[in-house]
Design an enzyme around this catalytic site. Structure first.
Site, PDB file in Angstrom:
ATOM      1  N   HIS A  35       0.844  -1.208   0.000  1.00 20.22           N
ATOM      2  CA  HIS A  35       0.000   0.000   0.000  1.00 20.22           C
ATOM      3  C   HIS A  35       0.877   1.256   0.000  1.00 20.22           C
ATOM      4  O   HIS A  35       0.560   2.237  -0.676  1.00 20.22           O
ATOM      5  CB  HIS A  35      -0.889   0.029   1.248  1.00 20.22           C
ATOM      6  CG  HIS A  35      -1.887  -1.083   1.322  1.00 20.22           C
ATOM      7  ND1 HIS A  35      -1.750  -2.158   2.163  1.00 20.22           N
ATOM      8  CD2 HIS A  35      -3.036  -1.291   0.627  1.00 20.22           C
ATOM      9  CE1 HIS A  35      -2.776  -2.963   2.020  1.00 20.22           C
ATOM     10  NE2 HIS A  35      -3.569  -2.473   1.085  1.00 20.22           N
ATOM     11  N   GLN A  62     -18.045  -7.293   0.228  1.00 22.55           N
ATOM     12  CA  GLN A  62     -17.229  -8.032  -0.751  1.00 22.55           C
ATOM     13  C   GLN A  62     -16.676  -9.332  -0.172  1.00 22.55           C
ATOM     14  O   GLN A  62     -15.927 -10.027  -0.839  1.00 22.55           O
ATOM     15  CB  GLN A  62     -16.113  -7.156  -1.308  1.00 22.55           C
ATOM     16  CG  GLN A  62     -14.983  -6.836  -0.345  1.00 22.55           C
ATOM     17  CD  GLN A  62     -13.973  -5.880  -0.963  1.00 22.55           C
ATOM     18  OE1 GLN A  62     -14.243  -4.700  -1.118  1.00 22.55           O
ATOM     19  NE2 GLN A  62     -12.804  -6.380  -1.333  1.00 22.55           N
ATOM     20  N   LYS A 149      -1.613  -4.588  -9.079  1.00 23.11           N
ATOM     21  CA  LYS A 149      -1.849  -5.684 -10.035  1.00 23.11           C
ATOM     22  C   LYS A 149      -1.909  -7.054  -9.365  1.00 23.11           C
ATOM     23  O   LYS A 149      -2.113  -8.056 -10.029  1.00 23.11           O
ATOM     24  CB  LYS A 149      -0.743  -5.683 -11.093  1.00 23.11           C
ATOM     25  CG  LYS A 149      -0.884  -4.598 -12.135  1.00 23.11           C
ATOM     26  CD  LYS A 149       0.035  -4.937 -13.293  1.00 23.11           C
ATOM     27  CE  LYS A 149       0.213  -3.818 -14.258  1.00 23.11           C
ATOM     28  NZ  LYS A 149       1.243  -4.139 -15.260  1.00 23.11           N
ATOM     29  N   ASP A 151      -4.197  -7.905  -7.389  1.00 18.32           N
ATOM     30  CA  ASP A 151      -5.615  -8.178  -7.638  1.00 18.32           C
ATOM     31  C   ASP A 151      -5.908  -7.843  -9.096  1.00 18.32           C
ATOM     32  O   ASP A 151      -6.653  -6.911  -9.417  1.00 18.32           O
ATOM     33  CB  ASP A 151      -6.465  -7.343  -6.685  1.00 18.32           C
ATOM     34  CG  ASP A 151      -6.246  -7.750  -5.241  1.00 18.32           C
ATOM     35  OD1 ASP A 151      -6.512  -8.907  -4.906  1.00 18.32           O
ATOM     36  OD2 ASP A 151      -5.767  -6.914  -4.451  1.00 18.32           O
TER      37      ASP A 151
HETATM   38  O1  PAF Z   1      -8.244  -4.195  -3.101  1.00 19.80           O
HETATM   39  C1  PAF Z   1      -8.832  -3.844  -2.059  1.00 19.80           C
HETATM   40  O2  PAF Z   1      -8.209  -3.589  -1.023  1.00 19.80           O
HETATM   41  C2  PAF Z   1     -10.344  -3.721  -2.070  1.00 19.80           C
HETATM   42  O3  PAF Z   1     -10.929  -4.697  -2.856  1.00 19.80           O
HETATM   43  C3  PAF Z   1     -10.847  -2.326  -2.441  1.00 19.80           C
HETATM   44  C4  PAF Z   1     -10.476  -1.970  -3.878  1.00 19.80           C
HETATM   45  C5  PAF Z   1     -10.266  -1.291  -1.495  1.00 19.80           C
HETATM   46  C6  PAF Z   1     -12.368  -2.269  -2.342  1.00 19.80           C
HETATM   47  O4  PAF Z   1     -12.801  -2.543  -1.045  1.00 19.80           O
END
Ligand code: PAF
Length: 282
Positions: A35, A62, A149, A151
């Site tokens: 991050h 999610q 990338k 994800d």
């Molecule tokens: O990749 C993530 O951390 C999450 O899927 C996101 C894009 C912040 C959405 O909650």
């Protein structure tokens, strides 16, 4: 750095910043060096005149697995410190009841890219991702947004969402950040048992071997089989999928003249890890 906890606070903070470049990095917290890399890239893209906004929101809709949600690490104080160190201007940290009305009835569905890979084994996951990211885009109204990338499928689906819904934001994909031994950084890595942590770098080892073999002419099936052989030989590991697909459509087959993607998901004990590598013919 300023922090907003409600939509009104966020809108208020951003009101005077409209018209400037706003680079957005959405996260679910438990921030790590991956991050930090996204946030540094956001800072560089925004420049001195622009604004970097990040969100920290563990999005319940999610998660297809209640255990995964309840054990997801949460480190809000450390997250805020990291955001500050990385030059973030505004952090949005809502709670679920701030983000979602109790009688929410709107759903977001993508029905091609999300039917394969993680979408096939995590029903509803990408609908939840699209819903929250669309809401965050509406709230922040960024000019740019950065996604990792790791994800890869998420990024492809969000690109499709932005294209199909005409959302005025430019998406940027950032390279995967890895530990020195090759394990892709993930908030879930802290939950790995020592023996699984020790074995997990074999995922990237297998992907790199596959990339080399593919470049040298190995078939998609040979490459896929070699990854499956490597991972299935590890004690306590269960492969969810190992697929070689077209990097844009995420469906097989991968054409020789286009970029291919080798994507893997595997359970190391009760932790599901994903990783991928882009492949090209030499
Ligand atoms: O990749 C993530 O951390 C999450 O899927 C996101 C894009 C912040 C959405 O909650």
């Amino acid at each position: 750095m300023q922090t907003a906890h409600t939509k009104e606070e966020l809108r208020g903070l951003l009101a005077s910043m409209r018209g400037r470049r706003i680079v957005f990095v959405p996260t679910m917290g438990a921030l790590h060096a991956g991050h930090a890399s996204l946030l540094h890239q956001a800072r560089a893209l925004a420049g001195e005149q622009g604004i970097v906004v990040s969100s920290i929101f563990l999005n319940p809709v999610q998660f297809d697995n209640a255990g995964d949600l309840s054990t997801y690490p949460q480190t809000p104080d450390a997250d805020l410190t990291l955001c500050k160190e990385c030059g973030v201007d505004v952090v949005f940290m809502p709670t679920p009841d701030v983000m979602y009305c109790a009688d929410r009835s709107m759903v977001m569905e993508e029905n091609h890219l999300s039917t394969v890979l993680c979408g096939a084994s995590r029903p509803g996951h990408f609908a939840g991702v699209c819903l929250v990211v669309c809401k965050l885009f509406n709230l922040v109204q960024p000019t740019d947004a950065i996604f990792g990338k790791k994800d890869y499928q998420q990024l492809a689906i969000l690109r499709r969402m932005v294209r199909d819904l005409d959302i005025p934001v430019v998406l940027h994909g950032a390279e995967i950040v890895r530990e020195e031994d090759g394990l892709a950084l993930s908030s879930r890595n802290v939950r790995l048992l020592p023996q699984h942590r020790a074995a997990a770098p074999q995922i990237y080892g297998a992907l790199r071997t596959a990339a080399r073999d593919y470049a040298a002419g190995a078939s998609a099936e040979e490459v896929r089989a070699s990854v499956i052989d490597t991972l299935s030989a590890i004690d306590g590991v269960r492969i969810d999928y190992a697929e070689l697909v077209d990097a844009e459509t995420l469906h097989a087959p991968a054409c020789d003249h286009r970029m291919a993607l080798l994507a893997v998901a595997a359970w190391f004990g009760d932790v599901r890890l994903i990783d991928n590598i882009e492949l090209v013919r030499a």
